[in-house]
Design an enzyme around this catalytic site. Structure first.
Site, PDB file in Angstrom:
ATOM      1  N   HIS A 312      33.335  94.372  63.482  1.00 19.40           N
ATOM      2  CA  HIS A 312      32.005  94.381  64.090  1.00 19.40           C
ATOM      3  C   HIS A 312      32.053  95.205  65.363  1.00 19.40           C
ATOM      4  CE1 HIS A 312      28.204  92.977  65.747  1.00 19.40           C
ATOM      5  NE2 HIS A 312      27.909  92.642  64.509  1.00 19.40           N
ATOM      6  N   ASP A 370      28.637  88.555  57.127  1.00 22.07           N
ATOM      7  CA  ASP A 370      28.420  88.899  55.716  1.00 22.07           C
ATOM      8  C   ASP A 370      29.569  88.491  54.812  1.00 22.07           C
ATOM      9  OD1 ASP A 370      25.912  90.075  56.005  1.00 22.07           O
ATOM     10  OD2 ASP A 370      26.833  91.841  56.894  1.00 22.07           O
TER      11      ASP A 370
END
Ligand code: CMC
Length: 429
Positions: A312, A370
């Protein structure tokens, strides 16, 4: 907000002498201080260069805060874990839009106001027929959300707070209806209209899975899980799609067009499309014994393969949303009586191996939101192609909140980045 200045020494360039300037350092309520470079060009003739916005704050905002090193996510100051524990998606929607959690009366009024807009104009419904049956739901969402601007002319004046609020409510209320209809269309099933006595998440699952020929009752554990997933995806400060919405909106474009731009940006596999990509990746890996081969591929710079659902831009620690997703995943599988899910086993093993691997440790690559959501969606019977559409439903709230914040800001300007030109110098013809 200003408390210090940064001194910048610039070499002479293109006719300018060496110069030293002071730039204000701004101090937010949380997070690192920022150097305000707005006046840099007018004072010095220099621009800053930061593709991918690695070190650039594009706006100031009061909505959401992430501490990527500590793995903290706050909506309007409240930790995500606490919100998920005690509040539902409508509370959180109200919070993101209005800055405070609603009391019971405010909540009732808000839910009624949203419910008033859950239906689509019948001619919007005709619009679906123009798509191929195998159209990706995100392609349909980009088109249909954008098309709303041609139906709701009474909420396009962005300078009127009442029209802005009407457009915001319409987008939040209609997003699940559009997503569910995209699914029904792909199945060739009749559309199921919204049922306003149901809560937001239950209503969505009902529109997805009910058929007109029989009664359908949504499993309350699944509805609660969906509500939680919506909360976790509702906002994430200046991510790619939210920044897209802000940039689109900075020109004065109407809210439906701006949110359609957000849907388009979310679709990419580096952003919201990752949940779909995770499941495709797990299928491709197939068995636990193949994991080391795929870990090697992910580490190989000559191979485009990445471990989807890992890494991320902001989190350099475990994504707090991924932790909640993991728990939710176990709850959902238990509620559905799924004792052993090979994909979940594979995901847990993949996570374990990656988190012990130096490549991932050094780069601080942890599972993101996710990583587990796809397994939950699959267990619920939601097809892979719908995963990102579900993310879009939830993120509509964040997009709308940021769009409102930006439009209402009197200092707002059109977003117009500059560039480092590397093309031909003037050429003769
Ligand atoms: N697998 C293998 N290596 C990775 C991965 C990954 N998933 N993510 C980053 N890296 C490596 C990258 O190659 C780079 O290595 P090096 O320093 O040797 O060049 C290093 O880690 C830093 O990565 P980066 O590309 O500079 O990081 P970024 O901030 O530009 O990208 C990201 C962040 C999320 C786009 C990226 O990690 C990625 O593509 N992850 C997979 C897709 C994914 O799961 N996306 C969902 C994000 S969370 C949901 C959302 O907010 O939309």
């Amino acid at each position: 907000m200003t408390h210090k200045t940064a001194k910048l020494i610039l070499p002479g360039s293109r006719g300018n002498h060496e110069q030293t300037i002071e730039l204000p350092i701004l101090h937010g309520n949380l997070g690192p201080d920022v150097i305000d470079v707005t006046s840099l060009y007018t004072k010095t003739g220099y621009y800053t260069y930061d593709p991918g916005f690695m070190s650039t704050g594009s706006c100031s905002s009061e909505i959401c805060y992430i501490d990527g090193d500590k793995g903290i996510l706050l909506y309007r100051g409240y930790p995500i874990e606490k919100l998920v524990e005690s509040y539902d998606f409508m509370d959180v929607t109200y919070l993101l839009l209005n800055s405070n959690l609603p009391d019971q009366q405010q909540k009732n009024e808000f839910v009624n106001a949203i419910n008033f807009h859950t239906m689509l104009h019948e001619q919007v419904i005709n619009f679906f027929q123009g798509f191929r049956r195998d159209a990706h739901p995100m392609a349909i969402m980009v088109g249909v959300v954008g098309a709303l601007s041609s139906f709701y002319h009474d909420s396009l004046n962005i300078h009127d707070p009442i029209e802005r609020s009407l457009a915001s409510y319409r987008l939040i209320a209609k997003a699940p209806t559009i997503a569910a209809m995209a699914y029904k269309y792909s199945m060739g099933h009749p559309f199921i209209y919204p049922q306003n006595h149901l809560d937001y998440a239950t209503n969505f699952l009902h529109m997805m899975f009910a058929v007109p020929t029989s009664d359908y009752k949504v499993n309350h554990v699944l509805a609660k899980a969906m509500d939680r997933i919506f909360i976790l995806h509702a906002d994430h400060e200046q991510n790619a799609s939210t920044s897209t919405v802000r940039i689109a909106g900075s020109s004065g474009a109407n809210p439906f067009a701006c949110i359609a731009a957000g849907v388009a940006s979310l679709w990419g596999p580096a952003h919201g499309g990752a949940n779909e990509a995770v499941l495709n990746m797990l299928h491709k890996i197939g068995k636990c014994k193949n994991i080391p081969e795929y870990i090697q591929k992910a580490k190989n710079k000559d191979d485009p393969f990445l471990l989807m659902g890992f890494g991320h831009r902001v989190y350099k620690n475990y994504d707090p949303r991924a932790k909640i997703m993991r728990e939710t995943c176990h709850e959902v599988l238990e509620a559905l009586g799924i004792k052993n899910d090979p994909l979940l086993d594979l995901a847990i093993e993949l996570e374990r191996i990656a988190l012990e691997d130096d490549y991932f440790i050094e780069r601080k690559l942890y599972p993101n939101v996710d990583f587990y959501s796809g397994i939950i969606f699959k267990a619920m019977g939601i097809p892979t192609s719908m995963f990102t559409a579900l993310f879009a439903v939830a993120r509509t709230v964040g997009w709308v909140s940021h769009w409102n914040e930006m439009v209402a800001d009197p200092r707002q300007k059109i977003s117009r980045p500059r560039q480092l030109y590397t093309g031909f110098k003037v050429r003769r013809l």
